[in-house]
Motif scaffolding. Sequence first.
Motif, PDB file in Angstrom:
ATOM      1  N   ARG A   1     -10.893   7.778 -12.127  1.00 32.92           N
ATOM      2  CA  ARG A   1     -11.353   6.736 -13.042  1.00 32.92           C
ATOM      3  C   ARG A   1     -12.795   6.334 -12.755  1.00 32.92           C
ATOM      4  O   ARG A   1     -13.433   5.683 -13.597  1.00 32.92           O
ATOM      5  N   LEU A   2     -13.325   6.693 -11.580  1.00 33.12           N
ATOM      6  CA  LEU A   2     -14.733   6.439 -11.315  1.00 33.12           C
ATOM      7  C   LEU A   2     -15.622   7.211 -12.277  1.00 33.12           C
ATOM      8  O   LEU A   2     -16.775   6.833 -12.511  1.00 33.12           O
ATOM      9  N   CYS A   3     -15.096   8.290 -12.828  1.00 32.55           N
ATOM     10  CA  CYS A   3     -15.845   9.128 -13.778  1.00 32.55           C
ATOM     11  C   CYS A   3     -15.543   8.767 -15.221  1.00 32.55           C
ATOM     12  O   CYS A   3     -15.853   9.550 -16.137  1.00 32.55           O
ATOM     13  N   ASP A   4     -14.921   7.622 -15.473  1.00 28.50           N
ATOM     14  CA  ASP A   4     -14.601   7.222 -16.833  1.00 28.50           C
ATOM     15  C   ASP A   4     -15.878   6.989 -17.625  1.00 28.50           C
ATOM     16  O   ASP A   4     -16.890   6.516 -17.093  1.00 28.50           O
TER      17      ASP A   4
ATOM     18  N   PRO B   1       0.812  -1.235   0.000  1.00 26.51           N
ATOM     19  CA  PRO B   1       0.000   0.000   0.000  1.00 26.51           C
ATOM     20  C   PRO B   1       0.836   1.272   0.000  1.00 26.51           C
ATOM     21  O   PRO B   1       0.425   2.282  -0.577  1.00 26.51           O
ATOM     22  N   SER B   2       2.004   1.234   0.613  1.00 27.45           N
ATOM     23  CA  SER B   2       2.821   2.446   0.677  1.00 27.45           C
ATOM     24  C   SER B   2       3.356   2.859  -0.688  1.00 27.45           C
ATOM     25  O   SER B   2       3.628   4.041  -0.925  1.00 27.45           O
ATOM     26  N   SER B   3       3.507   1.915  -1.614  1.00 26.53           N
ATOM     27  CA  SER B   3       4.083   2.251  -2.919  1.00 26.53           C
ATOM     28  C   SER B   3       3.114   3.032  -3.805  1.00 26.53           C
ATOM     29  O   SER B   3       3.542   3.740  -4.715  1.00 26.53           O
TER      30      SER B   3
ATOM     31  N   ILE C   1      -3.799   7.401  -4.874  1.00 28.94           N
ATOM     32  CA  ILE C   1      -5.168   7.039  -4.528  1.00 28.94           C
ATOM     33  C   ILE C   1      -6.176   7.894  -5.289  1.00 28.94           C
ATOM     34  O   ILE C   1      -7.262   7.435  -5.660  1.00 28.94           O
ATOM     35  N   SER C   2      -5.819   9.152  -5.556  1.00 31.34           N
ATOM     36  CA  SER C   2      -6.757  10.039  -6.255  1.00 31.34           C
ATOM     37  C   SER C   2      -7.078   9.535  -7.662  1.00 31.34           C
ATOM     38  O   SER C   2      -8.114   9.896  -8.229  1.00 31.34           O
TER      39      SER C   2
ATOM     40  N   LEU D   1     -11.706   0.782  -4.759  1.00 29.47           N
ATOM     41  CA  LEU D   1     -12.393   1.721  -3.875  1.00 29.47           C
ATOM     42  C   LEU D   1     -13.043   0.990  -2.704  1.00 29.47           C
ATOM     43  O   LEU D   1     -13.082   1.515  -1.585  1.00 29.47           O
ATOM     44  N   PHE D   2     -13.538  -0.213  -2.931  1.00 32.82           N
ATOM     45  CA  PHE D   2     -14.125  -0.995  -1.831  1.00 32.82           C
ATOM     46  C   PHE D   2     -13.072  -1.308  -0.770  1.00 32.82           C
ATOM     47  O   PHE D   2     -13.341  -1.211   0.441  1.00 32.82           O
ATOM     48  N   ASP D   3     -11.871  -1.671  -1.204  1.00 26.87           N
ATOM     49  CA  ASP D   3     -10.801  -1.931  -0.238  1.00 26.87           C
ATOM     50  C   ASP D   3     -10.415  -0.668   0.517  1.00 26.87           C
ATOM     51  O   ASP D   3     -10.190  -0.706   1.740  1.00 26.87           O
ATOM     52  N   LEU D   4     -10.325   0.454  -0.177  1.00 30.00           N
ATOM     53  CA  LEU D   4      -9.945   1.710   0.471  1.00 30.00           C
ATOM     54  C   LEU D   4     -11.017   2.161   1.450  1.00 30.00           C
ATOM     55  O   LEU D   4     -10.701   2.640   2.560  1.00 30.00           O
TER      56      LEU D   4
END
Length: 926
Positions: free
Chosen positions: A190-193, A177-179, A184-185, A206-209
């Motif tokens: 891409r949710l607006c693709d 996750p640190s890499s 994250i943004s 996004l579900f994991d986040l």
Amino acid sequence: MGSQGGFGQSKEFLDLVKSIGEARSKAEEDRIVLSEIDILKRKLLEPDVPKRKMKEYIIRLVYIEMLGPDASFGYIHAVKMTHDDNLLLKRTGYLAVTLFLNEDHDLIILIVNTIQKDLRSDNYLVVCAALNAICRLINEETIPAVLPQVVELLNHQKEAVRKKAIMALHRFHRKSPSSVSHLISNFRKRLCDNDPGVMGATLCPLFDLISEDVTSYKDLVSSFVSILKQVTERRLPKSYDYHQMPAPFIQIKLLKIMALLGSGDKNASEIMSMVLGDLFRKCDSSTNIGNAILYECIRCISCILPNPKLLEAAADAISKFLKSDSHNLKYMGIDGLGRLIKISPDIAEQHQLAVIDCLEDPDDTLKRKTFELLYKMTKSSNVEVIVDRMIDYMISINDNHYKTEIASRCVELAEQFAPSNQWFIQTMNKVFEHAGDLVNIKVAHNLMRLIAEGFGEDDDDADSKLRLSAVESYLQLISEPKLPSLFLQVISWVLGEYGTADGKYSASYISGKLCDVADAYSSDETVKGYAVSALMKIYAFEIASGRKVDVLPECQSLIEELLASHSTDLQQRAYELQALLALDSRAVETIIPLDASCEDIEVDKELSFLNGYIQQAIESGAQPYISERERSGMFETTDYHPQDHHEVPSHTLRFEAYELPKPSVPPQASTELVPVPEPSYYSESHQPISTSLVSERESSEIKLRLDGVKQKWGRPSYQPTTSASSTTQQAANGTTSHSDGGVGSSSSKPRSSYEPKKPEIDPEKQRLAASLFGGSSSSRTDKKSSGGQKPAKGTVNKPATVPKENPTPVQPPPDLLDLGEPMATTVSTMDPFKELEGLMDSSSQDGGSNDVMGLYSDAAPVTTTTSVDSLLSELSDSSKGNSRTYQSQTSKGPNTKEALEKDALVRQMGVNPTSQNPTLFKDLLG
């Protein structure tokens, strides 16, 4: 098929597949596979193998590897095929490599360079093949080598490439996750693709986040609701339909995300309620995928704040599941019912006969799920029926894992809802008898404590009846051929304490039974130890009462046997018993008092009774005691060297940061003798300091550095090197719990279309249903009656916790590094539903995407200016207790420039603002 075989494969390959499929035994299959391995080894070693043949050999290797044997001799040929320029060969090589290798294989390093080159290819099929390999083979160490190129592919013109790039980033986030924390943004963007496939792939990361941090994604609630609304309104292309359901897998993922975001949030739950109601009306319950969406809706409703209309719709869906002949749908109905009874317990009453049918179903999985439902709906009115059914089921199964779970649940329900102590003891006897080796030892201790303490009231007759019933039940069970060890320990303890208490059974009879236990379980030292201790108590009570003790021959032989035992514990118990038999009644009564098992033993951990002896020893010249903490602190000093001298162990690595350079030492002083001022803590020390060291400090200006050094002569005067004035701050987070009963239960009961069948119903089922569900409508609480009965020890009936109706919005912490001027921007007033209206419309290429992206931009609030008079009025109002919000600074973090200007303006006016409220003034003006 022809001589070349079907699908472009040779006849040899098809014959191999056919011969393996027609093999009659595992030995014959192994013989065919080993023969094929020998052929492939010989073929691969031939020089100048044509590429078409090599492709077939690689496919045959994949087939062999999937059957189980090792085909590692051909891995390197698959890696070489990934370097080929031919698209078909390259994709075949990537497919074989992803099946052959894992992320820690040694050959991974050979394909990283190939993946980097293929990610820059003009052919999007090559790029997709490389991204597929990334999702399977790239480990945490090689993520930085391909991460920049994957991020660039998020803006690729082909939607398939963008989708696979999102999947690769999701893989990177799971591995390290640190890499990718700074990327994250990109998931929000891409949710607006414009492509629904890319948007659907973005829902997985996004579900994991959101699972990790729900608060940071609360602003996306309206976006997810809008997307789900557009999906249910069939605005997606027909290619995303599955059994006439529009994009069902996207719907399921959205419902899971909404369940996380709506938990405990009233505003979010209200936004979701409309679209959830539409889903219940539009879902087709005749298909499996439609039932899957209905089940996910029920799960979502059970997580968000309750809504009466949604609960009614969920109850109707559960009724349809339970009426179905499919075991899968019944399982879903039982699971959904178990989730909803936490919100509205009355829902279970409408389906009592259906639950009984599931309880008697031959399907073991459905039966276990039904027991979980009964466990959740247990109360004091039906605990006896439910626990009895659970014990009967526990006896009938052989799965020790699930038997342990059932036993623990029976114990938990019996301790929490036991109607009487006699019933509790009988239930525990059944559990111990049939699953004693699987029960936690704490359960046995709780049972012994309950028998010893009785009802907890001043009713000696009731306590005596309780103990007598326990003794009688154990005397009947002790003759069983095989009992669990833990249960025998309880039996031995109870017989030793209360076997002869009421005079119904003689000491000879009880001691004979205990000797039989010790003889029957001679290999169990713990049981024998409990039996010997019980014999000691029986004989001690007889001696204390003045009666003559007749030791049975079998007891005497047991004592003689244990006197020579290899177990020191059993040997010591036997010697103690032998010594006890030779004492008089007064001594025995002092050693083992009657019914003293519940007396509290006070332990003086400080050993204060030795203070006089210690003081006398110190006055005689003895050294004072040094605690373990002080001793460990002494050993931490490095060989009593000065504080600035550290020796690094030869076999360890140091990972701490370098220390700051220290000021240079004056040339006239050595490294060991430094002219330093006298430390202030010498005058505050409570321990005496050696007189020789004091005189030395007074006579010389060059003084020894004694901070952190153990004093070697005289009384200990060690002082730790760390500052004693360092303090730690602890912040206690206050939590508010609501104990209102009836969480979210509506006044009108949810309707259900399930009704009993017209044919005659088994009277036994009706009685069982009445015992399980009958008392729930009249008794709304699960508390036990207090008349003459006592709940089990250590149990508290906790009321259900009601989520907050109006949760306080969590403000993000200010960015203390942002000291710039506040930016005056206007807040968007458009409806987010309308902004996402064209999200799924394929006709909106660029404009729709840009409009939707405005939802996720960080809009700064409007900047307002405040005069000095309004500032002073704010300060004066705050001192009177007014809690108005100060809005002069709206940028992130404190604005130093504005604070200094206001401070100067106030001083020019000659006003002393600190006299109004000095603390608030300091907070505002810095």
